[in-house]
Write an enzyme that holds these catalytic residues in place. Sequence first.
Site, PDB file in Angstrom:
ATOM      1  CG  ASP A  81      -2.155  -0.868   0.991  1.00  0.00           C
ATOM      2  OD1 ASP A  81      -2.065  -1.811   0.200  1.00  0.00           O
ATOM      3  OD2 ASP A  81      -3.194  -0.606   1.620  1.00  0.00           O
ATOM      4  CG  ASP A 123      -1.561  -2.465   4.629  1.00  0.00           C
ATOM      5  OD1 ASP A 123      -0.546  -2.866   5.217  1.00  0.00           O
ATOM      6  OD2 ASP A 123      -1.866  -1.269   4.559  1.00  0.00           O
ATOM      7  CB  CYS A 196       5.115  -0.025   8.066  1.00  0.00           C
ATOM      8  SG  CYS A 196       5.605   0.084   6.329  1.00  0.00           S
ATOM      9  CD  GLU A 492      -4.475   2.468   2.914  1.00  0.00           C
ATOM     10  OE1 GLU A 492      -4.731   1.452   3.577  1.00  0.00           O
ATOM     11  OE2 GLU A 492      -3.321   2.910   2.740  1.00  0.00           O
ATOM     12  CB  SER A 518      -2.657   4.852   5.504  1.00  0.00           C
ATOM     13  OG  SER A 518      -1.567   4.282   6.181  1.00  0.00           O
TER      14      SER A 518
END
EC number: 4.2.1.9
Length: 612
Positions: A81, A123, A196, A492, A518
Amino acid sequence: MPAFRSRTSTHGRNMAGARGLWRATGVKDSDFGKPIIAIVNSFTQFVPGHVHLKDLGQLVAREVEAAGGIAKEFNTIAVDDGIAMGHDGMLYSLPSRELIADSVEYMVNAHCADAMVCISNCDKITPGMLMAAMRLNIPAVFVSGGPMEAGKVTLGDGRTVKMDLIDAMVAAADEKVSDDDLTRIEQAACPTCGSCSGMFTANSMNCLTEALGLSLPGNGSTLATHAYRKELFLEAGRRAVELCRRYYEQEDEGVLPRAIATKEAFENAMALDIAMGGSTNTVLHILAAAQEGGVDFTMDDIDALSRRVPCLCKVAPNKADVHIEDVHRAGGIMSILGELDRGGLLHRDTRTVHAPTLGAAIDQWDIGRSNAPEARELFLAAPGGVPTQVAFSQSSTWDTLDTDRETGVIRSVATPFSKDGGLAVLKGNLAPDGCIVKTAGVDESILVFAGPAKVFESQDAAVYGILNGGVQAGDVVVIRYEGPKGGPGMQEMLYPTSYLKSKGLGKACALITDGRFSGGTSGLSIGHASPEAASGGPIGLVREGDRIEIDIPNRTITLAVPEAELAARRAEQDAKGWKPAGPRKRKVSQALKVYAQFASSADKGAVRVLPE
């Protein structure tokens, strides 16, 4: 007892051809009759959260075979993403979830696999595999690639700070950040493989699999680089074979995903999500997974939970200097669940793939109540501080655990960050079916907010307006026709929220959209407005300058326009058609048009709804 599903393709005279093909994959005569375990991997070199997974499928496969199963690995797609952000690539992110779920179903059913080990991380991959597991309802164990270590950077002024991907995005649009410092930040933001490092969507979902009972303790927080994570993969392989035998040989239906991830388990997962201020995307994915399993879990259930579960943990982006590695040191997800349990906010009797009940698992793994050496050793696993793309490559440890439940990373129900939880559902005439805000990321000064609407028909237009002075303090930015149908794909809105921050408007504006955010978003950012504009939602009736009133404590969102005027606008819009006011420079492929044709609004999880 139920026969192994795989017997369909491995037994009987008429399956001689199929057995010949199985032999060509390495299956021996002595293997026929063993359960076939699908190793559902998601390795790709496009995504840092998946770049280290290439050899891990075979690591699990060897453990499956040592435990008496046949392991067969296949891959799904995986979209990053962050790399897809800010351009038309983001249109493909949410629809990829459905493709992942479908591809798992196709492979598992086509080849009659008996059980699955799902190796996910980022994600849409964990949600897609979760939807498939609920849909297929065969024994399944989840093990993710693990979180990335947080970045550390020494800036030109001598300060050393922890940071992550979102800091790089914000810094890029902040004219006060020098080119040299921006380069330093960019180079340090993502130091290792893994998802992340904040409580963004990937880590949120991997944490929720622990609460659902479908993954092992530590799955959500043990770093991708740490040697202790290897044991999660090995144990996942062993557990898959064990669960397989319990179901097919002992007729124990309690090991199936729908018996584990019940409504009570989904309530546990959302209680955790609210307590830790997880990504708003989790709402979409939890609703979608529940529907796949026939679980009656809705936005109303989430609303009810949000009114009684406090915020017990704040992690980046909600607290800039705290990352998943710090949550791990404080006891990880089992300790957050432990605090919820002590507060009477958890169903202890739900099942798991590794313990008879979630309560039993908490008793063993919550460092606030357990002296088990395995728990202490697991949660002392620390970052190595060395950039790498190699899994299990370091074995650093913290000197001490964070057991402070008054001022530490994880708080008790008696001493929370806030009595209200980290997520809230708002309803009103602007979003009759609801919308979502991550309250953990909202400054207390703007929990109640009102202002004039600044209306944009796309994310691109909003970004241009924000960067070029078109948004002022006090405005309510409205971005519409970005929902599942209208986008299509429900982009997002990370860049608009990041740019509001970089312009000093993060605490001075609100943003409302029928798109999504996000997990890296914070601020007064309200998404998933339902129904979406393309489906005739009231967000499509907002006009420039309309007053919009937001009251998070009372869970309301109001378009302060008389009903008669709204009715007139609706009639006008019905005549025009529910589409953006002007043309958009956006190419929509056939694949995306197919998704848009069947996509539901966000309050239904943006799942496909087929005509009856």
